[in-house]
Design a protein around this motif. Structure first.
Motif, short mmCIF file in Angstrom:
data_model
loop_
_atom_site.label_atom_id
_atom_site.label_comp_id
_atom_site.label_asym_id
_atom_site.label_seq_id
_atom_site.Cartn_x
_atom_site.Cartn_y
_atom_site.Cartn_z
N PHE A 125 0.79 -1.23 0.00
CA PHE A 125 0.00 0.00 0.00
C PHE A 125 0.82 1.29 0.00
CE2 PHE A 125 -2.73 -3.24 1.95
CZ PHE A 125 -3.84 -3.17 1.11
N GLU A 126 2.07 1.24 0.48
CA GLU A 126 2.89 2.46 0.49
C GLU A 126 3.89 2.46 -0.65
OE1 GLU A 126 4.78 5.96 1.25
OE2 GLU A 126 2.84 5.25 1.99
N ALA A 127 4.62 1.35 -0.83
CA ALA A 127 5.63 1.29 -1.88
C ALA A 127 5.06 0.88 -3.23
CB ALA A 127 6.75 0.32 -1.48
N ASN A 128 3.76 0.51 -3.25
CA ASN A 128 3.10 0.11 -4.51
C ASN A 128 3.88 -1.00 -5.21
OD1 ASN A 128 1.22 0.09 -6.57
ND2 ASN A 128 2.08 1.87 -7.63
N PHE A 129 4.16 -2.06 -4.44
CA PHE A 129 4.90 -3.23 -4.94
C PHE A 129 6.28 -2.86 -5.48
CE2 PHE A 129 0.43 -4.38 -5.14
CZ PHE A 129 0.43 -5.62 -4.54
N GLY A 130 6.91 -1.86 -4.83
CA GLY A 130 8.26 -1.46 -5.20
C GLY A 130 8.34 -0.47 -6.33
N ARG A 131 7.21 -0.04 -6.85
CA ARG A 131 7.22 0.89 -7.99
C ARG A 131 7.35 2.35 -7.56
NH1 ARG A 131 3.22 -2.87 -10.08
NH2 ARG A 131 1.56 -1.61 -9.18
N LYS A 132 7.07 2.65 -6.30
CA LYS A 132 7.13 4.03 -5.82
C LYS A 132 8.53 4.33 -5.29
CE LYS A 132 5.07 7.20 -2.45
NZ LYS A 132 4.10 7.33 -1.34
N LYS A 133 9.14 5.38 -5.81
CA LYS A 133 10.48 5.77 -5.39
C LYS A 133 10.41 6.50 -4.05
CE LYS A 133 14.59 8.29 -6.94
NZ LYS A 133 15.17 9.17 -7.98
N PRO A 134 11.28 6.15 -3.09
CA PRO A 134 11.23 6.83 -1.79
C PRO A 134 11.61 8.30 -1.89
CG PRO A 134 13.16 5.41 -1.94
CD PRO A 134 12.32 5.12 -3.14
N ALA A 135 10.93 9.13 -1.10
CA ALA A 135 11.22 10.56 -1.09
C ALA A 135 12.56 10.85 -0.41
CB ALA A 135 10.10 11.32 -0.38
N ILE A 136 12.91 10.04 0.58
CA ILE A 136 14.20 10.16 1.27
C ILE A 136 15.15 9.11 0.71
CG2 ILE A 136 15.36 9.99 3.51
CD1 ILE A 136 12.77 10.83 4.85
N PRO A 137 16.38 9.49 0.31
CA PRO A 137 17.32 8.52 -0.27
C PRO A 137 17.45 7.27 0.60
CG PRO A 137 18.20 10.72 -0.47
CD PRO A 137 16.94 10.85 0.35
N ILE A 138 17.52 6.13 -0.04
CA ILE A 138 17.50 4.84 0.64
C ILE A 138 18.69 4.66 1.59
CG2 ILE A 138 18.79 3.55 -1.09
CD1 ILE A 138 15.58 2.34 0.63
N ARG A 139 19.82 5.32 1.28
CA ARG A 139 21.00 5.14 2.14
C ARG A 139 20.75 5.68 3.54
NH1 ARG A 139 22.21 9.36 -1.31
NH2 ARG A 139 22.82 11.35 -0.35
N TYR A 140 19.93 6.72 3.66
CA TYR A 140 19.61 7.25 4.98
C TYR A 140 18.72 6.28 5.76
CZ TYR A 140 21.52 11.67 3.30
OH TYR A 140 22.36 12.64 2.79
N TYR A 141 17.86 5.59 5.05
CA TYR A 141 17.01 4.61 5.72
C TYR A 141 17.83 3.44 6.24
CZ TYR A 141 12.57 6.77 4.46
OH TYR A 141 11.51 7.62 4.36
N PHE A 142 18.90 3.08 5.53
CA PHE A 142 19.75 1.99 6.01
C PHE A 142 20.41 2.36 7.34
CE2 PHE A 142 19.74 0.16 1.67
CZ PHE A 142 19.53 -1.17 2.01
N ILE A 143 20.85 3.62 7.46
CA ILE A 143 21.43 4.08 8.72
C ILE A 143 20.39 4.06 9.83
CG2 ILE A 143 22.53 6.03 9.90
CD1 ILE A 143 23.67 6.88 7.19
N MET A 144 19.19 4.58 9.52
CA MET A 144 18.11 4.62 10.49
C MET A 144 17.71 3.21 10.93
SD MET A 144 14.36 6.40 10.10
CE MET A 144 15.09 7.72 9.13
N VAL A 145 17.66 2.32 9.96
CA VAL A 145 17.25 0.95 10.23
C VAL A 145 18.27 0.23 11.11
CG1 VAL A 145 17.11 -1.30 9.10
CG2 VAL A 145 15.69 0.57 8.30
N ALA A 146 19.55 0.48 10.87
CA ALA A 146 20.59 -0.15 11.70
C ALA A 146 20.40 0.25 13.16
CB ALA A 146 21.97 0.26 11.20
N MET A 147 20.08 1.52 13.39
CA MET A 147 19.82 1.99 14.75
C MET A 147 18.55 1.35 15.31
SD MET A 147 20.58 6.06 14.37
CE MET A 147 22.15 6.71 13.82
#
Length: 328
Positions: free
Chosen positions: A47-69
């Protein structure tokens, strides 16, 4: 009002469905967390990523840092329960996130606060210290243990306190990191919710033996027939399923609450959530809870309300509430 009650009832149901597995299998936190992450990730992918077709507004590398925390905080908090940390102390200690956020805000963001803010932080700190100190005395004076075992238990308890402290600071650092991202790229709460739960899923492979072990234990629990639909499954899986669903409802409910209601309402609901969770854990686990623990708890909640300036907003809120029948 209906939304507030909905969120509070969802929180209560989530805790009930969590306490049953935790009491029977104290180390089952990883399978519970994995199930919650998986469910929210699948829902967000559709419902949010639309099966991976929707590009994230925040660069994915920042999410990797956030996710590690985020992943580190979740796992450390889970393992703290295996280090002689009682559930009430666990909840009260985590309520000290205000202290960690303020301290790191001063150090990293160079923020300055009012006297009332510092007073509230002092109250929260005093409350946590009181509860922690009294819990330490209970662990150290356990007469059922011989001296050597008592020392070992106490050392494990100290390690648990260290783990909670680390998780508290890491969680505060993650909040500051999120705040900086939102200032730079805009607020995208739904997107952050999805990536914070989807990206850590491979990390659970490190916990696969523990998750599989508890999955087997859950499967061996007594059968339970779900009312209405008549489906029969092991009762621990039923509790896990209900916990995942109610946890999802709570997360979405709190998100809607923040967009539809005032900050006062959100603050009161979150504070009530902590209080309800604490009371449930005390009654269910029958943990020792002395007058000193209650005093410490009171300091924590009063300090939290002071920090969020509920008292300043309560007068205008009550005034508007009284005027509502007259307007009608």
């Amino acid at each position: 009002l209906i939304l507030e009650l909905f969120v509070l009832h969802g929180i209560a149901l989530t805790l009930v469905c969590l306490l049953h597995p935790c009491r029977r299998f104290p180390g089952c936190g990883n399978i519970v967390t994995f199930s919650q992450f998986l469910f929210i990730a699948v829902e967000g992918f559709v419902f949010e990523a639309n099966f991976g077709r929707k590009k994230p507004a925040i660069p994915i590398r920042y999410y990797f840092i956030m996710v590690a925390m985020f992943f580190t905080v979740s796992v450390v908090n889970n393992y703290a329960l295996n280090l002689n940390i009682a559930m009430p102390l666990h909840m009260i200690f985590r309520s000290g996130s205000l202290i960690a956020s303020m301290a790191l805000g001063i150090i990293i963001l160079k923020k300055r606060y009012s006297v009332s803010k510092y007073t509230s932080i002092a109250l929260v700190s005093l409350g946590i210290f009181t509860c922690t100190f009294m819990s330490a005395k209970q662990v150290a004076s356990d007469s059922s243990l011989i001296e050597e075992d008592g020392l070992q238990v106490f050392l494990w308890w100290l390690l648990g306190i260290a783990a909670l402290t680390f998780a508290l600071l890491m969680s505060a650092r993650m909040g500051i990191f999120q705040e900086m991202l939102y200032k730079q790229f805009g607020k995208h709460s739904k997107e952050a919710l999805f990536y914070n739960h989807a990206l850590p899923l491979p990390g659970f492979l490190l916990l696969a033996p523990n998750i599989y072990h508890h999955a087997v234990l859950f499967s061996q629990s007594e059968p339970f027939q779900i009312p209405v639909i008549g489906l029969t499954l092991p009762i621990m899986w039923f509790y896990l399923l209900m916990n995942v669903i109610t946890q999802y409802v709570c997360i979405r409910g709190v998100f809607i609450l923040t967009t539809e209601c005032t900050s006062l309402t959100v603050t009161l609901v979150v504070t009530l959530r902590k209080f309800v969770s604490l009371i449930f854990s005390i009654l269910y686990f029958r943990n020792p809870f002395t007058a000193w623990h209650w005093l410490g708890t009171a300091f924590v909640f009063v300090g939290t309300l002071m920090y969020t300036e509920v008292w300043n907003s309560l007068g205008p809120f009550l005034a508007r509430w009284r005027e509502r029948p007259k307007a009608e």
